[in-house]
Design a protein around this motif. Structure first.
Motif, PDB file in Angstrom:
ATOM      1  N   ARG A  86      13.017  47.070  -5.955  1.00  0.00           N
ATOM      2  CA  ARG A  86      13.803  46.150  -6.792  1.00  0.00           C
ATOM      3  C   ARG A  86      14.648  45.218  -5.935  1.00  0.00           C
ATOM      4  O   ARG A  86      15.674  44.735  -6.375  1.00  0.00           O
ATOM      5  CB  ARG A  86      14.721  46.933  -7.730  1.00  0.00           C
ATOM      6  N   VAL A  87      14.252  44.996  -4.695  1.00  0.00           N
ATOM      7  CA  VAL A  87      15.049  44.133  -3.824  1.00  0.00           C
ATOM      8  C   VAL A  87      14.601  42.697  -4.054  1.00  0.00           C
ATOM      9  O   VAL A  87      13.740  42.151  -3.347  1.00  0.00           O
ATOM     10  CB  VAL A  87      14.894  44.550  -2.347  1.00  0.00           C
ATOM     11  N   ASN A  88      15.191  42.089  -5.074  1.00  0.00           N
ATOM     12  CA  ASN A  88      14.844  40.726  -5.436  1.00  0.00           C
ATOM     13  C   ASN A  88      16.055  40.088  -6.113  1.00  0.00           C
ATOM     14  O   ASN A  88      16.986  40.784  -6.538  1.00  0.00           O
ATOM     15  CB  ASN A  88      13.625  40.709  -6.359  1.00  0.00           C
ATOM     16  N   PRO A  89      16.087  38.764  -6.211  1.00  0.00           N
ATOM     17  CA  PRO A  89      17.255  38.096  -6.783  1.00  0.00           C
ATOM     18  C   PRO A  89      17.609  38.566  -8.190  1.00  0.00           C
ATOM     19  O   PRO A  89      18.790  38.707  -8.527  1.00  0.00           O
ATOM     20  CB  PRO A  89      16.851  36.621  -6.771  1.00  0.00           C
ATOM     21  N   ILE A 117      16.652  36.568  -0.766  1.00  0.00           N
ATOM     22  CA  ILE A 117      17.708  37.589  -0.829  1.00  0.00           C
ATOM     23  C   ILE A 117      19.020  37.011  -0.307  1.00  0.00           C
ATOM     24  O   ILE A 117      20.080  37.145  -0.941  1.00  0.00           O
ATOM     25  CB  ILE A 117      17.301  38.834  -0.025  1.00  0.00           C
ATOM     26  N   MET A 118      18.972  36.365   0.849  1.00  0.00           N
ATOM     27  CA  MET A 118      20.193  35.796   1.425  1.00  0.00           C
ATOM     28  C   MET A 118      20.724  34.649   0.560  1.00  0.00           C
ATOM     29  O   MET A 118      21.940  34.507   0.397  1.00  0.00           O
ATOM     30  CB  MET A 118      19.923  35.300   2.848  1.00  0.00           C
ATOM     31  N   GLN A 125      16.804  39.421  10.962  1.00  0.00           N
ATOM     32  CA  GLN A 125      16.067  38.348  10.291  1.00  0.00           C
ATOM     33  C   GLN A 125      16.925  37.672   9.221  1.00  0.00           C
ATOM     34  O   GLN A 125      16.944  36.444   9.101  1.00  0.00           O
ATOM     35  CB  GLN A 125      14.798  38.912   9.659  1.00  0.00           C
ATOM     36  N   GLY A 126      17.636  38.490   8.447  1.00  0.00           N
ATOM     37  CA  GLY A 126      18.498  37.929   7.409  1.00  0.00           C
ATOM     38  C   GLY A 126      19.601  37.070   7.987  1.00  0.00           C
ATOM     39  O   GLY A 126      19.911  35.982   7.451  1.00  0.00           O
ATOM     40  N   GLY A 168      23.302  27.513   7.440  1.00  0.00           N
ATOM     41  CA  GLY A 168      24.730  27.413   7.177  1.00  0.00           C
ATOM     42  C   GLY A 168      25.218  28.378   6.121  1.00  0.00           C
ATOM     43  O   GLY A 168      26.234  28.125   5.458  1.00  0.00           O
ATOM     44  N   LEU A 169      24.521  29.488   5.945  1.00  0.00           N
ATOM     45  CA  LEU A 169      24.907  30.498   4.974  1.00  0.00           C
ATOM     46  C   LEU A 169      25.656  31.644   5.662  1.00  0.00           C
ATOM     47  O   LEU A 169      25.694  31.736   6.893  1.00  0.00           O
ATOM     48  CB  LEU A 169      23.662  31.063   4.267  1.00  0.00           C
TER      49      LEU A 169
END
Length: 313
Positions: A88-91, A127-128, A155-156, A164-165
């Motif tokens: 369930r790793v999704n937006p 995700i990020m 990676q994230g 720029g996040l």
């Protein structure tokens, strides 16, 4: 109490996090233990959307005690077994779980938010992006990853830096003196030597769950006691029994217990660490405070972890 800082969180964070996995209700024993934690300067709580009912119990107690503005709340979401089956790793799952966690806790933001599991088949980009939307909205102050490998965290953070996040500012894997032989629960990640080297290099804070290895150093276990199948499967190994023997020996020299030595080991790493603890009484919490205040040398830490055969005396 000792404290650390994490970028984005505007309060010092106690290096002993109070876990809420067993906090099903607030009765006298739980109340006394929580009050002892606050009185000792503790201010950080670990919970999760997947811990059935725990967020509500924690939120109600914090509201009753008028402590929200004084404490740090970390909750977690996007666990595989929470709601719909499978990864369930999704937006969508992040959005749903965070909204429900805020409602259950009775707050409009959490200080720290971690993804409870990873799905390496999913790109880190969406995700990020999703997590940063909630940072911008003020619903989260800092983001992290629980049970992600260092490579995926890297990676994230590279994706975030390139755009720029805000990247992950903490990680929460298992870290303990006893090294697990495999996953304690499906999808969990333990910090091995390579992971610890990466944390030393990056100085990314590590919040250790199961920091005392499920009580492995409590004296309740021995190689011939095999009733606890999970402990046998995860922690029973020749190397871990040698670590146990060394912890007992060092504890005798310092006038403490082996389980206190094991907790001190987690807190004396060459990178910022916190330990998530789950005491069931003020006495057990007192033991953790004493462990936090133990002084271990680098040589003692390495000897406990079998990296040295002898210690200079």
């Amino acid at each position: 109490m000792k404290y650390m800082t994490i970028p984005g969180v505007d309060k010092p964070i106690s290096r002993l996090f109070m876990g809420t996995g067993d906090l099903r209700k607030i009765e006298e024993p739980q109340r006394l233990m929580l009050e002892a934690y606050i009185e000792a300067g503790g201010n950080a709580f670990d919970t999760a959307h997947q811990y059935r009912g725990r967020e509500q119990v924690l939120g109600q107690w914090l509201a009753e005690m008028r402590l929200r503005d004084k404490v740090v709340i970390m909750t977690k979401g996007a666990h595989h077994d929470d709601g719909s089956p499978g990864p369930r790793v999704n937006p969508e799952a992040i959005r749903k779980d965070l909204a429900e966690s805020l409602e259950r806790l009775g707050v409009d933001y959490v200080d720290m938010y971690a993804l409870h599991r990873d799905d390496p088949s999913v790109s880190v980009g969406p995700i990020m992006e999703e997590l940063n939307e909630h940072l911008k909205a003020g619903k989260i102050r800092a983001i992290g990853a629980s049970n992600w490998t260092c490579e995926r965290i890297r990676q994230g953070n590279e994706y975030a830096a390139d755009r720029g996040l805000t990247g992950f500012s903490f990680s929460s894997p298992n870290l303990s003196l006893a090294k697990p032989k495999g996953e304690r629960w499906p999808g969990t990640v333990s910090a091995d030597e390579a992971a610890c080297d990466w944390h030393k290099e990056t100085q990314l804070p590590l919040l250790a769950w199961s920091a005392q290895a499920g009580g492995f150093f409590s004296g309740s276990f021995s190689p011939d006691k095999r009733e606890d199948e999970e402990m046998v499967r995860v922690y029973y190994s020749d190397d871990n029994w040698e670590r146990y023997r060394r912890a007992v020996k060092l504890a005798e020299e310092k006038g403490v217990t082996a389980i206190q030595i094991a907790l001190a080991y987690v807190l004396y790493q060459p990178f910022p660490t916190c330990a998530i603890i789950g005491p069931r009484s003020p006495e057990e919490f007192d033991s953790s405070i004493q462990a936090m205040n133990l002084a271990l040398t680098t040589e003692e830490v390495e000897w406990l972890d079998l990296k040295k055969e002898e210690m200079a005396r």
